[in-house]
Design an enzyme around this catalytic site. Structure first.
Site, mmCIF file in Angstrom:
data_model
loop_
_atom_site.group_PDB
_atom_site.id
_atom_site.type_symbol
_atom_site.label_atom_id
_atom_site.label_comp_id
_atom_site.label_asym_id
_atom_site.label_seq_id
_atom_site.Cartn_x
_atom_site.Cartn_y
_atom_site.Cartn_z
ATOM 1 N N SER A 1 38.576 36.268 36.789
ATOM 2 C CA SER A 1 39.814 36.978 36.456
ATOM 3 C C SER A 1 40.982 36.090 36.806
ATOM 4 C CB SER A 1 39.907 38.292 37.249
ATOM 5 O OG SER A 1 41.200 38.860 37.150
ATOM 6 N N TYR B 1 38.904 42.919 44.977
ATOM 7 C CA TYR B 1 38.605 42.472 43.613
ATOM 8 C C TYR B 1 39.034 41.015 43.469
ATOM 9 C CZ TYR B 1 38.933 42.115 38.511
ATOM 10 O OH TYR B 1 38.805 41.717 37.209
#
Length: 242
Positions: free
Chosen positions: A134, A146
């Site tokens: 990401s 995350y």
């Protein structure tokens, strides 16, 4: 089969499902590995592929998905390690259970996926793997763990390439920005109200194909809405000597 055989974790929805549809349109054979049996089966039937119920946080499930691919198609050309979840907690509401639940999918699931597919790909002498990280793994994010897991994936890809490369296997990472997937559905309106653009999953699937077919290995790529996939130059870090 006129195209590659591709195994996609987290293929029941979002980027994974869009990637499955793209490969099928190009004549590929697709294996969907996901813990969502209903959606995963539906996508597999849509693309004429195979569904394998898989919790990527379980090493044995990853091995079973790889073995099912070889049993059905006889080879495995491409792997898209895409399964991921939003962070379950931060430092302000930390629990060990929520932290581990985040990492077992976002980080452990990729490690187990690599561990499962690399031995068989080494024996066949070729393969291309894309790890879905990401853009949060290149900077920062309010979703603390995350982002932590995605930073780890970038480091994993940059560090894990030498031995596989000797066997004709490429490993690269793709770091999308915001993507219009079910994981962001409840935040879609707020994000757009702040002027943030969400990419269509189909555009990310196109970027996945670009990275899978690139001859390089150990690379990190970004892709965002309206911006095609592009490699990120590695940072220059020199060890002190003398």
């Amino acid at each position: 089969m006129t195209g590659p055989v591709v195994l996609i974790t987290g293929g029941a929805s979002g980027i994974g499902a869009a990637t499955a549809r793209r490969f099928r349109r190009r004549g590929g054979s697709v294996v969907i590995a996901d813990r969502d049996t209903i959606r995963g089966t539906a996508v597999a039937e849509e693309v004429g592929g195979l569904f394998v119920a898989t919790d990527v946080g379980e090493p044995a499930d990853n091995t079973r998905a790889v073995e099912a691919t070889f049993d059905t198609f006889g080879r495995l050309d491409d792997v898209v390690l895409n399964a991921g979840v939003p962070g379950r907690c931060g430092l302000h509401d930390f629990t060990v259970e929520d932290y581990r639940d985040t990492m077992r999918t976002n980080l452990d699931g990729v490690v187990y996926g690599l561990h499962a597919c690399l031995p068989r790909m080494r024996r066949q002498g070729h393969g291309s793997i894309v790890v879905l990280a990401s853009i949060a793994g290149l900077g920062g994010s309010p979703d603390l763990f995350y982002a932590t897991g995605k930073h780890a994936l970038v480091g994993l890809v940059r560090s894990a390439v030498l031995s596989p490369a000797a066997h004709g296997i490429r490993i690269n990472a793709l770091c999308p920005g915001l993507v219009d997937t079910p994981a962001l559905a409840e935040h879609r309106r707020a994000l757009r109200a702040h002027g943030l653009r969400l990419a269509d999953p189909g555009a990310i699937a196109a970027a996945v194909e670009t990275v899978l077919t690139d001859p390089g290995t150990g690379g990190v790529w970004t892709v965002q809405d309206g911006q095609p996939a592009a490699p990120v130059p590695p940072p220059e870090v020199r060890l002190a000597s003398g």
